[in-house]
Scaffold this motif. Structure first.
Motif, mmCIF file in Angstrom:
data_model
loop_
_atom_site.group_PDB
_atom_site.id
_atom_site.type_symbol
_atom_site.label_atom_id
_atom_site.label_comp_id
_atom_site.label_asym_id
_atom_site.label_seq_id
_atom_site.Cartn_x
_atom_site.Cartn_y
_atom_site.Cartn_z
ATOM 1 N N GLU A 46 80.892 44.373 -3.772
ATOM 2 C CA GLU A 46 80.581 43.051 -4.932
ATOM 3 C C GLU A 46 80.240 42.065 -5.275
ATOM 4 O O GLU A 46 78.815 41.676 -5.020
ATOM 5 C CB GLU A 46 80.320 43.828 -6.410
ATOM 6 N N ASN A 47 81.232 41.632 -3.770
ATOM 7 C CA ASN A 47 81.062 40.207 -3.848
ATOM 8 C C ASN A 47 80.329 40.068 -3.309
ATOM 9 O O ASN A 47 80.466 38.726 -2.597
ATOM 10 C CB ASN A 47 82.564 40.152 -3.676
ATOM 11 N N LEU A 48 80.134 40.847 -2.326
ATOM 12 C CA LEU A 48 79.528 40.374 -1.204
ATOM 13 C C LEU A 48 77.669 40.536 -1.382
ATOM 14 O O LEU A 48 76.924 40.048 -1.484
ATOM 15 C CB LEU A 48 79.646 41.498 0.175
ATOM 16 N N ILE A 49 77.695 41.524 -2.313
ATOM 17 C CA ILE A 49 75.880 42.119 -2.525
ATOM 18 C C ILE A 49 75.915 41.024 -3.544
ATOM 19 O O ILE A 49 74.499 40.655 -3.941
ATOM 20 C CB ILE A 49 76.444 42.891 -3.173
ATOM 21 N N GLN A 78 70.095 33.997 -11.824
ATOM 22 C CA GLN A 78 70.703 33.890 -13.430
ATOM 23 C C GLN A 78 71.574 34.264 -13.536
ATOM 24 O O GLN A 78 73.030 34.216 -13.880
ATOM 25 C CB GLN A 78 69.825 33.362 -14.551
ATOM 26 N N GLY A 79 71.693 36.191 -13.886
ATOM 27 C CA GLY A 79 72.438 37.199 -14.000
ATOM 28 C C GLY A 79 73.562 37.273 -13.065
ATOM 29 O O GLY A 79 74.380 37.246 -13.204
ATOM 30 N N GLU A 80 72.596 37.162 -11.376
ATOM 31 C CA GLU A 80 73.563 37.092 -11.099
ATOM 32 C C GLU A 80 74.897 35.550 -10.606
ATOM 33 O O GLU A 80 75.892 36.009 -10.328
ATOM 34 C CB GLU A 80 72.979 37.068 -9.570
ATOM 35 N N ASN A 81 74.121 34.451 -11.324
ATOM 36 C CA ASN A 81 75.387 33.674 -11.803
ATOM 37 C C ASN A 81 76.486 33.536 -12.026
ATOM 38 O O ASN A 81 77.876 33.639 -12.355
ATOM 39 C CB ASN A 81 74.162 32.637 -11.651
ATOM 40 N N LEU A 82 76.064 34.385 -13.710
ATOM 41 C CA LEU A 82 76.864 34.603 -14.806
ATOM 42 C C LEU A 82 77.847 35.763 -14.349
ATOM 43 O O LEU A 82 78.983 35.423 -14.916
ATOM 44 C CB LEU A 82 75.522 35.313 -15.938
ATOM 45 N N VAL A 83 77.072 37.224 -13.462
ATOM 46 C CA VAL A 83 78.155 37.639 -13.425
ATOM 47 C C VAL A 83 79.093 37.678 -12.400
ATOM 48 O O VAL A 83 80.787 38.356 -12.134
ATOM 49 C CB VAL A 83 77.502 38.971 -12.943
ATOM 50 N N LEU A 84 78.990 36.882 -11.075
ATOM 51 C CA LEU A 84 79.722 37.329 -9.689
ATOM 52 C C LEU A 84 81.451 36.118 -10.270
ATOM 53 O O LEU A 84 82.015 36.683 -9.050
ATOM 54 C CB LEU A 84 79.564 35.696 -9.366
#
Length: 217
Positions: A46-49, A78-84
């Motif tokens: 997930e860290n790469l995805i 934006q959700g991807e920014n929040l969850v990383l």
């Protein structure tokens, strides 16, 4: 011209394989027999995805000719920014530190899904891609919810470690409404969305491969 976007979304969902068995990693975590290494690999993949999907969503937002579709994909990015930032605590709880995340080599079976999302970003009609994605979100959210429960109950993971899973487990009805609105605008403009069924089916099959790869660790 025209058509009904909700019927189109229902058609995409109908194209998903109902015979796929229960997620093998979720079952193993629920029963307390999954190795922590599999959870660590999940986090590392997930860290790469996440950065890959974020770029794909921004590309789709830029390509979208209709505001609802552009907003849908911008919101996903934006959700991807929040969850990383939530990935590292999950990995750490499973025994993989930040150096391990940085050195991790991905598995093809896990990276096929984001590779296809990248293909969609370059080739798909954005509204069709939106329908395909939301058709698969329910399964992903359910898997994350079940993993969070299993990791808390069987492995003693705390809230910081499960924050990544909790984020996706939370219902997001607005996303489906945005996708339907985008699809309806496309249909009203005479844009065909028949390919959404194929996109949704392939996303589903690539996600199945993702979980199967993790279950084999």
């Amino acid at each position: 011209m025209g058509g009904d976007a909700r019927e189109a979304l229902a058609g995409v969902r109908d194209a998903l394989d109902p015979a796929v068995q229960e997620n093998p990693l979720v079952v193993a975590v629920r029963e307390g027999r999954a190795p922590l290494a599999a959870v660590a690999v999940f986090a590392a993949e997930e860290n790469l995805i996440i950065p890959s999907d974020r770029r794909s969503f921004l590309t789709l937002a830029a390509r979208a000719g209709e505001p609802a579709a552009a907003g849908f994909f911008a919101g996903l990015a934006q959700g991807e920014n929040l969850v990383l930032p939530m990935v590292a605590p999950l990995a750490a709880a499973a025994g993989m530190d930040r150096a391990g995340l940085a050195a991790y080599e991905p598995r093809a079976g896990c990276q096929a899904y984001p590779a296809y999302v990248s293909w969609l970003a370059l080739n798909a009609e954005p509204a069709a891609a939106a329908l395909a994605l939301v058709a698969n979100f329910a399964a992903w959210g359910g898997y994350c919810a079940a993993l969070a429960t299993g990791l808390r109950q069987r492995y003693g993971f705390g809230d910081p470690a499960c924050a990544f899973l909790d984020f996706f487990a939370a219902p997001a009805p607005d996303l489906e409404e945005q996708a339907v609105t985008a699809a309806q605008a496309a249909l009203d403009s005479g844009v065909p969305l028949d390919a959404a069924r194929r996109y949704g089916r392939l996303l589903h099959e690539y996600e199945t491969a993702f979980w199967g790869t993790l279950a084999d660790i």
